[in-house]
Design a protein around this motif. Structure first.
Motif, short mmCIF file in Angstrom:
data_model
loop_
_atom_site.label_atom_id
_atom_site.label_comp_id
_atom_site.label_asym_id
_atom_site.label_seq_id
_atom_site.Cartn_x
_atom_site.Cartn_y
_atom_site.Cartn_z
N LEU A 54 -31.80 30.62 -1.48
CA LEU A 54 -30.41 30.42 -1.13
C LEU A 54 -29.51 31.37 -1.92
N GLN A 55 -28.47 31.84 -1.24
CA GLN A 55 -27.42 32.64 -1.86
C GLN A 55 -26.08 32.21 -1.29
N LEU A 56 -25.05 32.23 -2.12
CA LEU A 56 -23.70 31.89 -1.69
C LEU A 56 -22.86 33.15 -1.68
N ILE A 57 -22.31 33.48 -0.52
CA ILE A 57 -21.55 34.72 -0.33
C ILE A 57 -20.09 34.36 -0.07
N PRO A 58 -19.15 34.94 -0.82
CA PRO A 58 -17.73 34.67 -0.55
C PRO A 58 -17.29 35.28 0.77
N GLY A 59 -16.30 34.65 1.37
CA GLY A 59 -15.82 35.13 2.66
C GLY A 59 -15.23 36.52 2.61
N SER A 60 -14.76 36.96 1.43
CA SER A 60 -14.19 38.30 1.33
C SER A 60 -15.23 39.39 1.50
N GLU A 61 -16.52 39.06 1.39
CA GLU A 61 -17.58 40.06 1.55
C GLU A 61 -18.24 39.97 2.93
N ARG A 62 -17.56 39.38 3.87
CA ARG A 62 -18.13 39.24 5.21
C ARG A 62 -18.45 40.60 5.83
N ALA A 63 -17.61 41.59 5.58
CA ALA A 63 -17.84 42.91 6.17
C ALA A 63 -19.09 43.58 5.61
#
Length: 435
Positions: A54-63
């Motif tokens: 599992l990894q948690l990615i912030p929405g600002s790095e969606r691109a």
């Protein structure tokens, strides 16, 4: 990492740092908004990497996410038709269970359940780690966690191999006491592990969730019939996640399955076989197969039958899950950041095999001669590797009759570089002595 109160790390398993790299993830499991927003971040994506961690990615790095992952997010947002849910928490832990243990000698009705897997957290934070261990919850916690989380399951595109729409389910479980949960701490988001080899197109875990719910419901029904529990639960018709696996289990127990009926297979003939047949179980009906949504509905129906449900812990936990609405925040002007550097992908650390460390927890509660607990495997066991075949060699006495080895061929005689002079003519070298 300071884990929640009800999580016990395995002493011999290493604590590993968790890199957060959007370019490494391959699937999305969940999307939610965190309140209060942490450092201006509100939306977060729970993803898996190439080995299923599992990894948690912030929405600002969606691109920065791979194109296939962005396509999964777009499909989910359109298919669900609603904004992501909000979680009011100061910290979150993420848990990926691989095995569920159901104790056999429990005294109560809403008994403890032991989940073995990998805990990651706390998020958000600057020192996120992962470690193997055991999370202890109750049967009601498991049923309520998946039942309440079902409406916010992640939607995938239906492919030719899926009978139903594939989804990734989650459960919000209590990792601490009610007073800590009220402060937004000790919340554990749980995603049953899916084998990496089954994540070709998506990371749907419907079969794993159905297996866990079926095992918990079966234990509750068995206790209800044995200890005069709720009658509605005792007479409940319980389906199975896989009819093929149910038939295989009946055959291992000595039944012969014909259609929907399984009858005891006779072992011996004559009087001995007839007497033995009197003590065998009667014919049983093969349960029907049900999809994951039906098990989630059964869990929702059974919860009110549990004595004392909902508990204070359950009520406190559900207060932190809010309906998805747009989050209005005041954005401060920011200096545009330079484009992120392209980081070459790296292979994550493979997880430790579950069969090695989980047995330590199971053996610690075992009693000599006691009943064995029931285990729900969410990951297939690797097949043992066959030993290398030894080359066949003839017996030593057969070598005496073998033909003698052929003599090595002699090298061909070296031919003269110059042909001999014809008769009646001097060789060329003699002409050097002529005046």
């Amino acid at each position: 990492m300071s884990p929640p109160r009800y999580f016990v790390p395995h002493a011999a398993s290493p604590v590993e740092p968790v890199p957060c790299d959007a370019s490494e993830v391959v699937h999305v499991l969940d999307a939610f908004r965190l309140e209060p927003a942490y450092l201006g971040e509100a939306e977060w994506f729970v993803c898996t990497d190439v080995v299923g961690q599992l990894q948690l990615i912030p929405g600002s790095e969606r691109a920065r996410l791979p194109a296939s992952v962005q396509a999964q997010l777009a499909h989910h947002e359109v298919a669900s038709g609603k904004p992501p849910r909000r979680l009011a928490a100061a910290e979150l832990f993420f848990f990926s269970p691989e095995v569920v243990e159901h104790p056999a000698d429990a005294d109560g009705f809403n008994d403890p359940v032991y989940l073995y897997g990998t805990l990651t957290g706390p998020w958000p934070g600057n020192a996120v780690t992962r470690v193997n261990g055991q999370l202890t919850v109750t049967r009601g916690d498991v049923l309520a966690g998946f039942a309440h989380g079902a409406p916010d399951a992640f939607h995938y595109v239906k492919d030719a191999e899926s009978r139903d729409v594939p989804r990734a389910y989650h459960a919000l479980l209590p990792g601490d006491r009610a007073d800590q949960l009220a402060q937004g701490r000790g919340l554990v988001l749980t995603y049953p592990a899916v084998p990496a080899e089954l994540q070709a197109h998506h990371a749907a875990n419907g079969m794993q969730v159905a297996s866990v719910l079926h095992a918990v419901l079966s234990q509750l029904q068995e206790d209800a019939r044995t200890h005069q529990g709720p009658k509605e639960l005792a007479v409940l018709e319980l389906p199975v996640p896989s009819r093929a696996m149910a038939i295989a289990d009946l055959e291992l127990r000595g039944y012969e399955v014909k259609g929907d009926v399984a009858t005891p297979r006779p072992t011996k003939g004559g009087l001995v076989g007839k007497v033995a047949g009197w003590f065998q179980d009667e014919a049983v009906r093969v349960p029907r197969e049900a999809p994951p949504p039906e098990f989630l509905e059964l869990a929702r129906r059974v919860l009110p039958w549990l004595p004392g449900w909902p508990t204070e812990t359950e009520r406190t936990l559900r207060d932190h899950v809010l309906a998805g609405t747009p989050v209005a925040r005041t954005h401060l002007p920011r200096v545009p950041a330079p484009p992120p550097a392209v980081i070459p992908p790296r292979m994550p650390t493979p997880p430790v095999r579950s069969s090695e460390w989980m047995q330590d927890f199971i053996d610690s509660r075992g009693k000599p001669g006691g009943a064995k607990p029931r285990l729900t495997q969410l990951q297939p066991k690797p097949a043992p590797r066959p030993p290398p075949a030894k080359p066949a060699s003839p017996a030593s006495w057969q070598a005496d009759f073998a033909p003698a080895p052929a003599a090595p061929a002699r090298p061909a005689t070296r031919q003269q570089e110059k042909a001999p002079a014809p008769p009646g003519k001097k060789p060329d070298w003699m002409s050097d002595f002529d005046d």
